[in-house]
Design an enzyme around this catalytic site. Structure first.
Site, mmCIF file in Angstrom:
data_model
loop_
_atom_site.group_PDB
_atom_site.id
_atom_site.type_symbol
_atom_site.label_atom_id
_atom_site.label_comp_id
_atom_site.label_asym_id
_atom_site.label_seq_id
_atom_site.Cartn_x
_atom_site.Cartn_y
_atom_site.Cartn_z
ATOM 1 N N HIS A 49 33.837 -40.702 124.268
ATOM 2 C CA HIS A 49 33.692 -39.544 125.149
ATOM 3 C C HIS A 49 33.863 -38.265 124.339
ATOM 4 O O HIS A 49 34.714 -38.186 123.459
ATOM 5 C CB HIS A 49 34.746 -39.599 126.260
ATOM 6 C CG HIS A 49 34.566 -38.564 127.319
ATOM 7 N ND1 HIS A 49 34.899 -37.239 127.147
ATOM 8 C CD2 HIS A 49 34.090 -38.665 128.585
ATOM 9 C CE1 HIS A 49 34.634 -36.564 128.246
ATOM 10 N NE2 HIS A 49 34.140 -37.407 129.148
ATOM 11 N N CYS B 216 28.523 -37.118 128.164
ATOM 12 C CA CYS B 216 29.134 -36.326 129.231
ATOM 13 C C CYS B 216 28.509 -34.940 129.240
ATOM 14 O O CYS B 216 28.760 -34.135 128.332
ATOM 15 C CB CYS B 216 30.645 -36.239 129.052
ATOM 16 S SG CYS B 216 31.453 -35.232 130.320
ATOM 17 N N HIS C 109 28.301 -39.562 131.988
ATOM 18 C CA HIS C 109 28.988 -38.736 132.975
ATOM 19 C C HIS C 109 28.069 -37.567 133.303
ATOM 20 O O HIS C 109 27.694 -36.799 132.401
ATOM 21 C CB HIS C 109 30.294 -38.157 132.416
ATOM 22 C CG HIS C 109 31.372 -39.162 132.187
ATOM 23 N ND1 HIS C 109 32.598 -38.813 131.650
ATOM 24 C CD2 HIS C 109 31.428 -40.488 132.430
ATOM 25 C CE1 HIS C 109 33.351 -39.898 131.562
ATOM 26 N NE2 HIS C 109 32.663 -40.919 132.034
ATOM 27 N N ASP D 183 30.901 -36.700 138.283
ATOM 28 C CA ASP D 183 32.224 -36.436 137.715
ATOM 29 C C ASP D 183 32.733 -35.086 138.190
ATOM 30 O O ASP D 183 31.957 -34.162 138.435
ATOM 31 C CB ASP D 183 32.111 -36.459 136.182
ATOM 32 C CG ASP D 183 33.433 -36.708 135.494
ATOM 33 O OD1 ASP D 183 34.418 -37.011 136.188
ATOM 34 O OD2 ASP D 183 33.487 -36.611 134.258
ATOM 35 N N HIS D 184 34.039 -34.999 138.320
ATOM 36 C CA HIS D 184 34.736 -33.744 138.610
ATOM 37 C C HIS D 184 34.137 -33.008 139.805
ATOM 38 O O HIS D 184 33.690 -31.870 139.700
ATOM 39 C CB HIS D 184 34.749 -32.838 137.374
ATOM 40 C CG HIS D 184 35.552 -33.394 136.243
ATOM 41 N ND1 HIS D 184 35.808 -32.680 135.104
ATOM 42 C CD2 HIS D 184 36.153 -34.601 136.073
ATOM 43 C CE1 HIS D 184 36.533 -33.422 134.264
ATOM 44 N NE2 HIS D 184 36.745 -34.585 134.842
ATOM 45 N N TYR E 148 38.614 -35.812 141.194
ATOM 46 C CA TYR E 148 38.174 -37.147 141.622
ATOM 47 C C TYR E 148 38.278 -37.300 143.137
ATOM 48 O O TYR E 148 38.669 -38.350 143.649
ATOM 49 C CB TYR E 148 38.980 -38.216 140.874
ATOM 50 C CG TYR E 148 38.677 -38.208 139.402
ATOM 51 C CD1 TYR E 148 37.519 -38.789 138.913
ATOM 52 C CD2 TYR E 148 39.519 -37.558 138.507
ATOM 53 C CE1 TYR E 148 37.209 -38.744 137.563
ATOM 54 C CE2 TYR E 148 39.219 -37.514 137.154
ATOM 55 C CZ TYR E 148 38.072 -38.106 136.700
ATOM 56 O OH TYR E 148 37.761 -38.047 135.355
#
Length: 396
Positions: A239, A277, A304, A354-355, A373
């Protein structure tokens, strides 16, 4: 591409049925109840897998397909291959997940801190809240709360001035909240909780770790673990750093295309891959994300998808709507779909939203959420991403 969702286990306020209702079929998870550095056993992994995959009658089947993550112990980042016991333990965990049928493992190599934000509930014009990283608030914490030795050299005069204004205006409660946000590790993570003295000590332990040395330690780690990954048929996915630049004097070595290129050249194993990501990489204006997808297509095994929007200073940012950040998400997904179509069906790319924002019922102060999340914010993000994918599939 396979629609996935991160799940933190039976204590996660987002239940498995919520994930089914969001439209995801694949689960991204880990043994979050185990501390970093403890070997995972096959029995523990299978227990967690069975919890996810035991499908009630009439329900959509869920599959645990990505491990995020097996934490890399701190001594590996500081010592590289010399941290032999920790590396052996990490390989044992890798063997346990492979034995349970899991073939994608995400990890990061960020020293001391995982992804870092200064605000967990930054208000948006819609009334929702988002995660935010504010460079001046970081400096206020670093210079006036943490009081890290040598911190002044890391900030320009204007940032130091803004940090002083912010620090002077903080109430005791606000200072405590900022401290817990910065130093304690974010909810849902396995990062050790540190007080200020512990935080200073951990930072000081990296005093002689340069970017080149940290990169050498990552390469040494990969040289030690990729033979096992190859034998087990596992893809390792690194990541990116988040934010993708040095913090608190700590080096970061997974922030740009050049960073990943150096790692892939040093350890050319097909098991040495990346987690792409868009949020982390997209914080840097000099990262061309669609070009990076094309450059590293064969190395991308997990994705991501999230969007960040930079402030005018180029350093501060917040988590934007999934399709409204600085990155051209449509172009990124188009490049990912081209790679996905090239692959056999059993190797298609899993991606997760994500996020997500905190919004609607998740704003209820009595409702427990893991920052970033939330159920509803990620459901909205996944729906938007799914729409882009469906439209692109129709036109290609």
């Amino acid at each position: 591409m396979r629609q996935a969702w991160r799940w933190f286990g039976s204590d996660d306020p987002v239940k498995l049925d919520y994930i089914r209702q969001a439209g995801a079929t694949d689960i991204v998870s880990a043994l979050h109840h185990l501390p970093p550095g403890e070997a995972w056993t096959r029995a523990e992994v299978e227990r967690h897998r069975d919890l996810i995959e035991a499908t009630p009658q009439g329900r959509t089947k869920l599959t645990w397909s990505v491990v995020e993550s097996i934490p890399v112990p701190d001594d590996v980042k500081r010592q590289g291959r010399n941290a032999t016991r920790s590396i052996e333990t990490w390989i044992a965990s890798l063997e346990a997940v492979a034995a349970a049928g899991l073939k994608i493992v995400c990890y990061n190599f960020m020293p001391v801190l995982d992804w870092t934000r200064t605000d967990l509930d930054w208000p948006l014009p819609t009334g929702a809240t988002a995660l935010r990283f504010d460079q001046a608030r970081l400096a206020a914490f670093d210079l006036h709360i943490l009081k890290r030795t040598g911190a002044e050299a890391d900030y320009d005069e204007a940032t130091r001035a803004r940090a002083k204004v912010i620090a002077d205006a903080l109430t005791d409660d606000e200072a405590e909240t900022l401290t817990s946000t910065m130093a304690a590790g974010l909810p849902g993570r396995t990062t050790d909780v540190l007080d200020l003295d512990g935080f200073r000590d951990r930072l000081a332990s990296y005093g002689d770790i340069t970017p080149d040395r940290l990169r050498a330690h990552l390469i040494g780690f990969l040289e030690a673990v990729t033979p096992a990954a190859e034998r087990l048929g596992v893809k390792l996915t690194l990541h990116p750093d988040d934010p993708p630049r040095p913090l608190f004097g700590l080096p970061r070595i997974a922030s740009t295309a050049d960073d990943y290129d150096q790692l892939f050249r040093a350890v050319p194993s097909a098991s040495n891959g990346m987690c792409f990501c868009t949020g982390s990489l997209g914080v840097r204006a000099d990262n061309d994300l669609p070009a990076m997808v094309r450059q590293f297509a064969e190395r991308i095994h997990f994705v991501h998808l999230r969007a960040t929007r930079r402030d005018a200073d180029g350093l501060s940012f917040h988590e934007a709507d999934h399709l409204d950040g600085d990155v051209d998400m449509v172009a990124v997904i188009e490049a990912l779909l081209a790679e996905d179509r090239r692959r056999p069906e059993n190797e298609t790319l899993p991606f997760r939203p994500d996020h997500g924002h905190r919004m609607l019922d998740d704003l209820d102060p009595n409702r427990r959420v893991n920052p970033g999340y939330t159920a509803i914010g990620r459901l909205k993000g996944l729906a938007e991403l799914r729409g882009i994918i469906r439209a692109l599939e129709r036109t290609h």
